[in-house]
Motif scaffolding. Structure first.
Motif, PDB file in Angstrom:
ATOM      1  N   ILE A  42       0.931  -1.584  -0.185  1.00  0.00           N
ATOM      2  CA  ILE A  42       0.180   0.014  -0.461  1.00  0.00           C
ATOM      3  C   ILE A  42       0.862   0.712  -0.088  1.00  0.00           C
ATOM      4  O   ILE A  42       1.806   1.427   1.266  1.00  0.00           O
ATOM      5  CB  ILE A  42      -0.805  -0.040   1.136  1.00  0.00           C
ATOM      6  N   SER A  43       0.844   2.017  -1.030  1.00  0.00           N
ATOM      7  CA  SER A  43       0.802   3.287  -1.169  1.00  0.00           C
ATOM      8  C   SER A  43       0.345   4.689  -0.590  1.00  0.00           C
ATOM      9  O   SER A  43      -0.494   4.824  -0.376  1.00  0.00           O
ATOM     10  CB  SER A  43       1.797   3.773  -2.287  1.00  0.00           C
ATOM     11  N   ILE A  44       1.370   4.781   0.731  1.00  0.00           N
ATOM     12  CA  ILE A  44       0.710   5.692   1.800  1.00  0.00           C
ATOM     13  C   ILE A  44       1.149   7.252   1.211  1.00  0.00           C
ATOM     14  O   ILE A  44       2.134   8.077   0.785  1.00  0.00           O
ATOM     15  CB  ILE A  44       1.161   5.893   2.970  1.00  0.00           C
ATOM     16  N   PRO A  45      -0.117   7.890   1.316  1.00  0.00           N
ATOM     17  CA  PRO A  45       0.130   9.724   0.206  1.00  0.00           C
ATOM     18  C   PRO A  45       1.269  10.330   1.594  1.00  0.00           C
ATOM     19  O   PRO A  45       1.024  10.089   2.236  1.00  0.00           O
ATOM     20  CB  PRO A  45      -1.340  10.412   0.404  1.00  0.00           C
ATOM     21  N   ILE A  46       2.572  11.195   0.495  1.00  0.00           N
ATOM     22  CA  ILE A  46       3.071  12.158   2.129  1.00  0.00           C
ATOM     23  C   ILE A  46       2.538  13.299   1.896  1.00  0.00           C
ATOM     24  O   ILE A  46       1.723  13.766   0.871  1.00  0.00           O
ATOM     25  CB  ILE A  46       4.159  11.503   1.020  1.00  0.00           C
ATOM     26  N   PHE A  47       3.181  13.851   3.277  1.00  0.00           N
ATOM     27  CA  PHE A  47       2.443  15.075   3.084  1.00  0.00           C
ATOM     28  C   PHE A  47       3.061  16.125   3.112  1.00  0.00           C
ATOM     29  O   PHE A  47       4.797  15.962   3.650  1.00  0.00           O
ATOM     30  CB  PHE A  47       2.848  15.657   4.934  1.00  0.00           C
ATOM     31  N   LYS A 104       8.838   7.877  -1.914  1.00  0.00           N
ATOM     32  CA  LYS A 104       7.722   6.984  -1.584  1.00  0.00           C
ATOM     33  C   LYS A 104       7.573   6.368   0.133  1.00  0.00           C
ATOM     34  O   LYS A 104       8.419   6.106   0.322  1.00  0.00           O
ATOM     35  CB  LYS A 104       7.420   5.685  -2.650  1.00  0.00           C
ATOM     36  N   PHE A 105       6.273   5.804   0.566  1.00  0.00           N
ATOM     37  CA  PHE A 105       6.459   5.360   1.963  1.00  0.00           C
ATOM     38  C   PHE A 105       5.380   4.927   1.362  1.00  0.00           C
ATOM     39  O   PHE A 105       4.272   4.463   0.994  1.00  0.00           O
ATOM     40  CB  PHE A 105       5.676   6.038   2.943  1.00  0.00           C
ATOM     41  N   LEU A 106       5.407   3.341   1.223  1.00  0.00           N
ATOM     42  CA  LEU A 106       5.079   1.715   1.205  1.00  0.00           C
ATOM     43  C   LEU A 106       5.190   0.844   2.067  1.00  0.00           C
ATOM     44  O   LEU A 106       5.797   1.253   3.375  1.00  0.00           O
ATOM     45  CB  LEU A 106       6.319   1.138   0.094  1.00  0.00           C
TER      46      LEU A 106
END
Length: 371
Positions: A42-47, A104-106
């Motif tokens: 799951i790719s988490i949207p970045i702040f 990216k943050f996965l």
């Protein structure tokens, strides 16, 4: 306790390790072979607002930098918004700081044990990597609807009950309310804030049940009671007292007097105030006071709650002595843990499926015999 370890690589500054301690949620974790794996990443949207991060967390921003701080924040976001998502709780994580920073943050390698509502997963990106432990906390518990409750009582079984049920719109109080109106009795059930939500718990009522149920606002805030009910001008002959604040809280193992005072206001001070408003020499008043078997089987993290309930039992005995010449009866019942909103995260209660309606019905029957 559950710990979060921040592990810094040799080339990362500062070169040291810190440990943060959080409350234990599950002490004995199941063996790995009991887990199911979800292979999806799951790719988490970045702040992306760098200035906001700096304004909100200036010290952490200077220590970790924009990307790594962003990643730490996204750990909580991942648990609350993506996996496990709504009705979940982060119980611990280990964070490794990397020299290489990606944009990216996965999260991936998701493991689940549905018996114990536990999950863990790996995360990677923005200069950090590591592992998270989380708990499926559980949705709010919906009590049985009136159609099911009707099957448990006779049509006029509780016709002579004119009850006020403090905390009667949810949980155990909701069950009592439904049992009594199904049995032909009258009920004034209180709610604290949301009347629409309270009404939604009483659907499928027939016309007579609708007439027999009244919902009234009743709020305990510090030392003050705010209520729509005129206690001095009522004909209630039974009081069921289910008012309670949040019971399960983060504990550091030390007795918290502020928490105790909140419990005391609910279980002792406000309870005594309501009973004294309802007492009259010319009418009988029966009071149901729900206590807890935790008094017999103490739980260290609930010491404030247990002490307040003990004091509540003392208040009951004091009232009986003070109003000995009145027609006052108080029933103290030490109830076991029952599945409600407060205990929705308890997998043991979920698996046992305690028949709460039958347990409470027995108490309502006993009280009815005293009228």
């Amino acid at each position: 306790t559950t710990s979060i370890d921040l592990v810094f690589k040799k080339n990362f500054k500062p070169n040291k390790s810190k440990k943060y301690i959080f409350e234990t949620i599950i002490q004995n974790k199941p063996k790995k072979q009991n887990f199911d794996m979800i292979t999806k990443s799951i790719s988490i949207p970045i702040f992306n607002n760098k200035k906001n991060l700096n304004d909100l967390f200036p010290n952490l921003f200077n220590l970790f930098g924009y990307h790594r701080l962003n990643g730490i924040i996204l750990i909580s976001t991942s648990v609350g918004m993506y996996w496990p998502g709504h009705f979940s709780l982060l119980t611990g994580c280990k964070i490794n700081f990397k020299q290489k920073i990606s944009n990216k943050f996965l999260i991936n390698k998701i493991l689940v044990d549905r018996r114990f509502m536990l999950t863990n997963f790996n995360f990677n990106g923005l200069g950090i990597e590591g592992k998270v432990d989380a708990l499926f906390k559980g949705e709010n518990i919906k009590q049985s609807n009136i159609v099911k409750i009707r099957k448990k009582v006779k049509k006029s079984q509780f016709k002579s009950q004119n009850s006020i049920i403090i905390g009667g719109s949810r949980g155990l109080g909701e069950i009592v309310s439904k049992l009594i109106i199904s049995g032909g009795g009258k009920v004034c059930a209180t709610y604290a804030h949301n009347k629409s939500l309270a009404r939604s718990n009483f659907t499928k009522l027939n016309n007579q049940e609708k007439k027999n149920l009244k919902l009234s606002k009743f709020v305990i805030n510090n030392n003050t009671i705010t209520s729509e009910i005129n206690f001095s001008n009522t004909k209630f002959n039974v009081l069921y007292y289910f008012a309670t604040p949040v019971i399960f809280r983060r504990s550091l193992g030390l007795f918290d007097n502020i928490v105790y005072q909140e419990f005391y206001n609910f279980y002792c001070k406000s309870f005594e105030e309501i009973v004294e408003k309802l007492i009259s020499k010319n009418k009988k008043l029966i009071v149901f006071y729900p206590s807890t078997i935790a008094i017999n089987q103490p739980i260290e993290s609930l010491s404030e709650y247990i002490m307040a309930k003990k004091q509540g039992e003392k208040v009951c005995r004091k009232l009986l002595k003070k109003y000995k010449s009145h027609k006052l009866k108080i029933i103290i019942k030490r109830l076991p843990a029952i599945l409600t909103d407060q205990t929705s995260q308890n997998w043991m209660l979920r698996s046992k499926k305690v028949e709460s309606e039958s347990l409470i019905l027995n108490e309502v029957k006993k009280i009815h015999k005293l009228i």
